[in-house]
Design a protein around this motif. Structure first.
Motif, PDB file in Angstrom:
ATOM      1  N   SER A  99       3.630   9.076   9.540  1.00 36.63           N
ATOM      2  CA  SER A  99       3.478   8.132  10.641  1.00 36.63           C
ATOM      3  C   SER A  99       4.847   7.935  11.300  1.00 36.63           C
ATOM      4  O   SER A  99       5.709   8.814  11.222  1.00 36.63           O
ATOM      5  CB  SER A  99       2.870   6.854  10.079  1.00 36.63           C
ATOM      6  N   ASP A 109      -1.242  11.169   2.404  1.00 36.14           N
ATOM      7  CA  ASP A 109      -2.549  11.094   1.738  1.00 36.14           C
ATOM      8  C   ASP A 109      -3.692  10.909   2.734  1.00 36.14           C
ATOM      9  O   ASP A 109      -4.847  10.854   2.360  1.00 36.14           O
ATOM     10  CB  ASP A 109      -2.560   9.995   0.668  1.00 36.14           C
ATOM     11  N   ASP A 127       7.979   0.703   7.378  1.00 38.58           N
ATOM     12  CA  ASP A 127       7.329  -0.503   6.852  1.00 38.58           C
ATOM     13  C   ASP A 127       7.501  -0.688   5.346  1.00 38.58           C
ATOM     14  O   ASP A 127       7.304  -1.786   4.843  1.00 38.58           O
ATOM     15  CB  ASP A 127       5.820  -0.449   7.141  1.00 38.58           C
ATOM     16  N   VAL A 144       1.452  11.261  -3.159  1.00 38.31           N
ATOM     17  CA  VAL A 144       2.532  11.255  -4.148  1.00 38.31           C
ATOM     18  C   VAL A 144       2.212  10.193  -5.194  1.00 38.31           C
ATOM     19  O   VAL A 144       2.001   9.027  -4.857  1.00 38.31           O
ATOM     20  CB  VAL A 144       3.893  10.963  -3.481  1.00 38.31           C
ATOM     21  N   LEU A 199       6.618  -0.903  14.632  1.00 36.26           N
ATOM     22  CA  LEU A 199       6.739   0.537  14.805  1.00 36.26           C
ATOM     23  C   LEU A 199       8.102   1.016  15.325  1.00 36.26           C
ATOM     24  O   LEU A 199       8.636   1.999  14.816  1.00 36.26           O
ATOM     25  CB  LEU A 199       5.587   1.040  15.681  1.00 36.26           C
ATOM     26  N   ARG A 240      -0.923   4.389  14.570  1.00 37.44           N
ATOM     27  CA  ARG A 240      -1.687   3.380  13.841  1.00 37.44           C
ATOM     28  C   ARG A 240      -2.153   2.237  14.763  1.00 37.44           C
ATOM     29  O   ARG A 240      -3.304   1.815  14.690  1.00 37.44           O
ATOM     30  CB  ARG A 240      -0.796   2.843  12.713  1.00 37.44           C
TER      31      ARG A 240
HETATM   32  C1  LIG Z   1      -4.104  -2.442  13.916  1.00 34.10           C
HETATM   33  C2  LIG Z   1      -2.608  -2.356  13.951  1.00 34.10           C
HETATM   34  C3  LIG Z   1      -1.936  -2.652  15.117  1.00 34.10           C
HETATM   35  C4  LIG Z   1      -0.556  -2.570  15.182  1.00 34.10           C
HETATM   36  N1  LIG Z   1       0.053  -2.847  16.365  1.00 34.10           N
HETATM   37  C5  LIG Z   1       1.390  -2.715  16.463  1.00 34.10           C
HETATM   38  C6  LIG Z   1       2.052  -2.930  17.693  1.00 34.10           C
HETATM   39  O1  LIG Z   1       1.425  -3.247  18.712  1.00 34.10           O
HETATM   40  N2  LIG Z   1       3.400  -2.791  17.745  1.00 34.10           N
HETATM   41  C7  LIG Z   1       4.133  -2.443  16.646  1.00 34.10           C
HETATM   42  O2  LIG Z   1       5.339  -2.308  16.741  1.00 34.10           O
HETATM   43  N3  LIG Z   1       3.528  -2.234  15.453  1.00 34.10           N
HETATM   44  C8  LIG Z   1       2.185  -2.368  15.338  1.00 34.10           C
HETATM   45  N4  LIG Z   1       1.574  -2.140  14.124  1.00 34.10           N
HETATM   46  C9  LIG Z   1       2.426  -1.818  12.977  1.00 34.10           C
HETATM   47  C10 LIG Z   1       2.781  -0.327  12.960  1.00 34.10           C
HETATM   48  O3  LIG Z   1       1.614   0.415  12.919  1.00 34.10           O
HETATM   49  C11 LIG Z   1       3.681  -0.025  11.792  1.00 34.10           C
HETATM   50  O4  LIG Z   1       4.863  -0.775  11.882  1.00 34.10           O
HETATM   51  C12 LIG Z   1       4.049   1.469  11.722  1.00 34.10           C
HETATM   52  O5  LIG Z   1       2.908   2.278  11.678  1.00 34.10           O
HETATM   53  C13 LIG Z   1       4.923   1.730  10.528  1.00 34.10           C
HETATM   54  O6  LIG Z   1       5.135   3.094  10.387  1.00 34.10           O
HETATM   55  P1  LIG Z   1       5.504   3.730   8.971  1.00 34.10           P
HETATM   56  O7  LIG Z   1       5.675   5.189   9.223  1.00 34.10           O
HETATM   57  O8  LIG Z   1       6.599   2.990   8.338  1.00 34.10           O
HETATM   58  O9  LIG Z   1       4.235   3.468   8.022  1.00 34.10           O
HETATM   59  P2  LIG Z   1       2.684   3.726   8.168  1.00 34.10           P
HETATM   60  O10 LIG Z   1       2.287   3.800   9.588  1.00 34.10           O
HETATM   61  O11 LIG Z   1       2.006   2.738   7.308  1.00 34.10           O
HETATM   62  O12 LIG Z   1       2.473   5.181   7.557  1.00 34.10           O
HETATM   63  C14 LIG Z   1       2.636   5.482   6.195  1.00 34.10           C
HETATM   64  C15 LIG Z   1       2.374   6.944   5.956  1.00 34.10           C
HETATM   65  O13 LIG Z   1       2.606   7.274   4.596  1.00 34.10           O
HETATM   66  C16 LIG Z   1       1.470   7.897   4.015  1.00 34.10           C
HETATM   67  N5  LIG Z   1       1.469   7.519   2.598  1.00 34.10           N
HETATM   68  C17 LIG Z   1       1.503   6.276   2.055  1.00 34.10           C
HETATM   69  N6  LIG Z   1       1.553   6.350   0.711  1.00 34.10           N
HETATM   70  C18 LIG Z   1       1.585   7.674   0.400  1.00 34.10           C
HETATM   71  C19 LIG Z   1       1.646   8.401  -0.831  1.00 34.10           C
HETATM   72  N7  LIG Z   1       1.706   7.789  -2.015  1.00 34.10           N
HETATM   73  N8  LIG Z   1       1.649   9.749  -0.771  1.00 34.10           N
HETATM   74  C20 LIG Z   1       1.575  10.403   0.432  1.00 34.10           C
HETATM   75  N9  LIG Z   1       1.528   9.762   1.601  1.00 34.10           N
HETATM   76  C21 LIG Z   1       1.533   8.416   1.596  1.00 34.10           C
HETATM   77  C22 LIG Z   1       0.311   7.376   4.852  1.00 34.10           C
HETATM   78  O14 LIG Z   1      -0.808   8.206   4.772  1.00 34.10           O
HETATM   79  C23 LIG Z   1       0.949   7.378   6.232  1.00 34.10           C
HETATM   80  O15 LIG Z   1       0.959   8.683   6.767  1.00 34.10           O
HETATM   81  C24 LIG Z   1       0.185  -2.214  14.028  1.00 34.10           C
HETATM   82  C25 LIG Z   1      -0.484  -1.921  12.847  1.00 34.10           C
HETATM   83  C26 LIG Z   1      -1.859  -1.981  12.790  1.00 34.10           C
HETATM   84  C27 LIG Z   1      -2.552  -1.636  11.522  1.00 34.10           C
END
Ligand SMILES: Cc1cc2nc3c(=O)[nH]c(=O)nc-3n(C[C@H](O)[C@H](O)[C@H](O)COP(=O)(O)OP(=O)(O)OC[C@H]3O[C@@H](n4cnc5c(N)ncnc54)[C@H](O)[C@@H]3O)c2cc1C
Lengths: 430, 156
Positions: free
Chosen positions: A22, A46, A291, A93, A309, A54
Motif C-alpha cells: 500500500s 497478504d 501506519d 509474513v 496516507l 485504501r
Molecule cells: C475507509 C478508509 C478511508 C481512509 N481515508 C483516508 C483519507 O481520506 N486520507 C488519508 O490520508 N488517509 C485515509 N485513510 C488511511 C490510509 O488508508 C492509511 O493511512 C494508508 O493506507 C496507510 O498506508 P500503509 O501502507 O502504511 O498501510 P496499509 O494501507 O494498511 O497497507 C498495509 C499493507 O501491508 C500488507 N500486510 C499487512 N500485514 C502483512 C503481513 N503480515 N504479511 C504481508 N503483508 C501484510 C497489507 O496487505 C497491505 O498491503 C483511510 C483508510 C480507510 C480504511
C-alpha cells in the motif's frame, strides 16, 4: 529472484524485501528505485490485489469510482520498477528474524534478505461484544474485500425489493466514510460511538457538535456515548437497552498498528514500530514505515501514530532511499488530512495546541492554533482552495513575526510573505 | 527543466494570463492549434477554470503589488506524495493529474505550499500542466503576458 540451490527448496533470496503493498510499501519501492535501479526487490502482501488506494474503498462502494481506477499505481508499476510482487494469503509474513535476516511466510517459504522494510499498515480493532462470533453480515471496513462484502449484502437486500438498514459502530473517519458511501443506498443509517462526539481524532471538542449537526442534517443518525452490548440475529442491543435491527453492521471502532510479527521479533515498539529519522528500527537493516509506525509529529514534538496516507508514502520513500544506501531523513511528519463527508469538507493539519484563533471569511470557518509565533495546526470547515499555504507554515515551522498574518489568515496567499520569501516561492527553481 | 517564473516588479495585474489559461484548457482546438471559439468557451454551460491566479493587494508600507502563481512543478512535490488515489504523478519533471483517477478529495489542496490546485465542477482537481497536454504546446499564460512578468525558461 531465484531459488537458492545451496539452501532449502523453499528459500527465496532478495536484496530488498518490502512487506506491504500500500502507500508505505509503494513509497519504499519508489525510494529504492530512485537510488538503485536494479537491485533485486521482492514485495509481499497478504491481499491478492494490485496496489490499490485504501481510502477509495468507500468511493467504490458508493459507486463513484470504477474498479479499474482503484489502483494506487498503474498496472505496469511492478514491471516498470523491476519488482517481484507475491500477493495473496500465501505470502503473509508470519515471522521475521532480524539477526539472520529471514522472514517466514504463511506458505512455509523463507525469504532471506539484505534489507527489509515493514509497511504492514494497520488492522481494524473490534472491541469484545457478546454474540460477535455468531453475528451475520458484520464487516470491518479497511480493505477492498470488506467493501465487496458490504456490496454483496446491499445487492442481496435490494433483490428483496428493499434498501438495507445500516448500523455502524464508530463515528471516526472510517465509520463516517462508510456512512457516506451508503447514505443514498440505505433505508437508514445509525452510527454508534462510545465517545460523546464525532471524529475525535480530527476535531476538537468545541467543533465536533457543529459537524455532527451538519451530518445529521444530511441524513445520518447518531447514538453517541453508547456502545453495543450484544449482537443477536440481525440486531444489536445498545448499552442503554435500545435495540436496532440491521441488514449490514459495520464495525469501525478503530484501527491499531499491525505490529504483531515485528514485536515478536524483538523490534522496539510503542503503539507502533519505533524508528529513527531514516525509518530504521532498532534492528540494523530492518526499516518500518506508514501506519504500522509511531513517529515524530513536528507540530507537537511528540512521537505518535499518525495513520494518514501522505505520511505513509513519505516515510516509505525515506526508508527506501535509506535502504539503498543514500542519506534520507523524514523530519517533516505531522498529520494532514482532507475529509469530505456528504459534500461537507474539513481540512486539517498539525496539532490543536496553543491559542485558538477563529476566522470566518464568509466561505469557510478557520480555526488556527498558534503558539510562540508559530502555527501548530488548523481545522478549516468548508472549501478553502489554497489551504496548503497554511500547511507549509507548520511544515517549515515558519516564524510568523515577519508575515502579514491578518491578511494570511483571512486569505491564504503568497502575498502575505515578505519580498524575499515571495521571490523564493515564485521566481526561483525548487 | 523549463518552468514558469514570475517577476512581480513588472506584473500589471491585467489577468490576461488567467483568461488565456482557462481558454487554452477549455477544449477542442482549431487548425491554428487553439481552442476554436472564445465566445463558446466562455458562454458554455461550464465556465473554463484558470489554473493560474493573480494575487494582488497593498502591502504593509509597500506599494501595490501583483503577480501570478501557478504550479511550481516542485522537485519535492508534496501534492504527488500525498495524493491518496495516485491521480497525481511526475512525468519528465512535469506534475500531471489523471482526471479519471482524481476524486476531488482535496488532499493535494492541503499539501501544496503554493495553493496551485483548483477545483473544477467536474468533481476533480485541475492544475497547470504547462499546456503540454492541451493544443497550445507551451504555457498560454506566458504567451499572453504583455509585459514578460511570467516567463517560461530554464533556471539553475
Ligand atoms: C475507509 C478508509 C478511508 C481512509 N481515508 C483516508 C483519507 O481520506 N486520507 C488519508 O490520508 N488517509 C485515509 N485513510 C488511511 C490510509 O488508508 C492509511 O493511512 C494508508 O493506507 C496507510 O498506508 P500503509 O501502507 O502504511 O498501510 P496499509 O494501507 O494498511 O497497507 C498495509 C499493507 O501491508 C500488507 N500486510 C499487512 N500485514 C502483512 C503481513 N503480515 N504479511 C504481508 N503483508 C501484510 C497489507 O496487505 C497491505 O498491503 C483511510 C483508510 C480507510 C480504511
Amino acid at each position: 529472484m531465484k531459488k537458492d540451490s545451496n539452501m532449502e527448496e523453499n528459500t527465496i533470496r532478495t536484496q530488498y524485501l518490502v512487506i506491504g503493498n500500500s502507500a508505505a510499501g509503494i513509497g519504499a519501492v519508489q525510494g529504492i528505485r530512485s537510488v538503485d535501479p536494479s537491485g533485486q526487490l521482492l514485495l509481499l502482501s497478504d491481499e491478492p490485489h494490485h496496489t490499490y488506494s485504501r481510502p477509495l474503498i468507500s468511493y467504490w462502494l458508493q459507486g463513484r469510482v470504477e474498479p479499474e481506477n482503484m489502483v494506487y499505481r498503474d498496472t505496469d508499476f511492478y514491471d516498470d520498477n523491476g519488482v517481484t510482487a507475491l500477493l495473496g494469503p500465501d505470502y503473509r509474513v508470519e515471522s521475521i528474524d532480524g539477526e539472520n535476516k529471514t522472514a517466514k511466510l504463511a506458505n512455509g517459504q523463507t525469504v532471506v534478505f539484505d534489507k527489509a522494510v515493514i509497511a504492514s499498515g494497520s488492522a481494524p480493532f473490534v472491541p469484545p461484544i457478546g454474540g460477535l462470533e455468531t453475528a451475520q453480515d458484520d464487516f470491518t471496513f479497511t480493505k477492498l474485500a470488506d467493501a465487496q462484502g458490504v456490496r454483496d449484502v446491499v445487492d442481496r437486500v435490494n433483490e428483496e425489493g428493499r434498501q438495507p438498514k445500516v448500523v455502524i459502530l464508530g463515528a471516526g473517519l472510517i465509520g463516517l466514510k462508510a456512512a457516506e458511501a451508503l447514505n443514498d443506498q440505505a433505508e437508514s443509517i445509525i452510527i454508534i460511538d462510545l465517545a460523546p462526539r464525532v471524529l475525535p481524532s480530527v476535531l476538537t471538542e468545541g467543533t465536533a457538535g457543529y459537524v455532527q449537526e451538519i451530518l445529521a442534517d444530511r441524513g445520518l443518525d447518531f447514538r453517541l456515548g453508547r456502545s453495543i452490548a450484544s449482537i443477536g440475529d440481525h440486531q444489536v442491543t445498545l448499552s442503554d437497552d435500545e435495540t436496532l435491527p440491521y441488514d449490514v453492521l459495520i464495525l469501525a471502532a478503530g484501527t491499531r498498528p499491525a505490529v504483531g510479527f515485528a514485536k515478536e521479533a524483538g523490534i522496539e515498539c510503542g503503539r507502533g514500530i519505533l524508528t529513527d529519522e531514516h525509518q530504521e528500527t532498532n534492528m540494523a537493516g530492518i526499516y518500518a514505515a506508514g501506519d504500522c509506525t509511531d513517529s515524530m509529529d513536528i507540530s507537537s514534538g511528540q512521537v505518535r501514530n499518525m495513520a494518514v496516507l501522505p505520511n505513509a508514502f513519505m516515510q516509505g520513500q525515506t526508508a527506501g532511499v535509506s535502504m539503498a544506501g543514500e542519506e534520507a531523513v523524514y523530519d517533516k511528519g505531522f498529520p494532514v488530512n482532507s475529509l469530505g463527508l456528504l459534500g461537507f469538507y474539513m481540512l486539517s493539519a498539525g496539532s490543536y495546541t496553543g491559542d485558538e484563533l477563529v476566522v470566518n471569511d464568509g466561505e469557510c470557518v478557520k480555526h488556527f492554533f498558534l503558539g510562540d509565533d508559530r502555527l501548530n495546526g488548523f481545522i478549516i470547515f468548508g472549501d478553502c482552495p489554497r489551504a496548503g499555504i497554511y500547511t507549509d507554515l507548520i511544515r517549515n515551522k515558519t516564524d510568523l513575526a515577519g508575515i502579514d498574518t491578518d491578511r494570511l489568515f483571512r486569505e491564504p496567499g503568497i502575498m502575505a510573505f515578505g519580498t524575499q520569501a515571495r521571490a523564493a516561492k515564485v521566481a526561483r527553481p525548487h | 527543466m523549463k518552468r514558469v517564473y514570475v517577476n512581480e516588479e513588472v506584473c500589471l495585474g491585467c489577468h490576461l494570463c488567467e483568461f488565456e489559461c482557462a481558454y487554452a484548457n477549455s477544449g477542442a482546438p482549431d487548425e491554428t492549434g487553439r481552442p476554436n471559439n472564445m465566445f463558446k468557451a466562455f458562454n458554455g454551460p461550464k465556465t473554463p477554470v484558470a489554473r493560474i491566479r493573480v494575487e494582488e493587494g497593498e502591502m504593509r508600507g509597500d506599494d501595490r503589488i501583483c503577480f501570478a502563481v501557478s504550479c511550481r512543478h516542485c522537485e519535492t512535490p508534496y501534492c504527488v506524495e500525498g495524493c491518496i488515489t495516485g491521480a497525481l504523478s511526475v512525468e519528465d519533471g512535469v506534475i500531471k493529474i489523471d482526471d479519471e483517477r482524481c476524486i476531488g478529495c482535496r488532499t493535494c489542496t492541503v499539501m501544496c505550499p503554493y495553493g496551485c490546485l483548483v477545483y473544477s465542477d467536474h468533481h476533480t482537481m485541475l492544475k497547470c500542466e504547462l499546456c503540454l497536454e492541451n493544443s497550445t504546446g507551451s504555457p498560454a499564460c506566458v504567451q499572453a503576458c504583455p509585459n514578460r512578468a511570467i516567463v517560461y525558461e530554464e533556471r539553475q
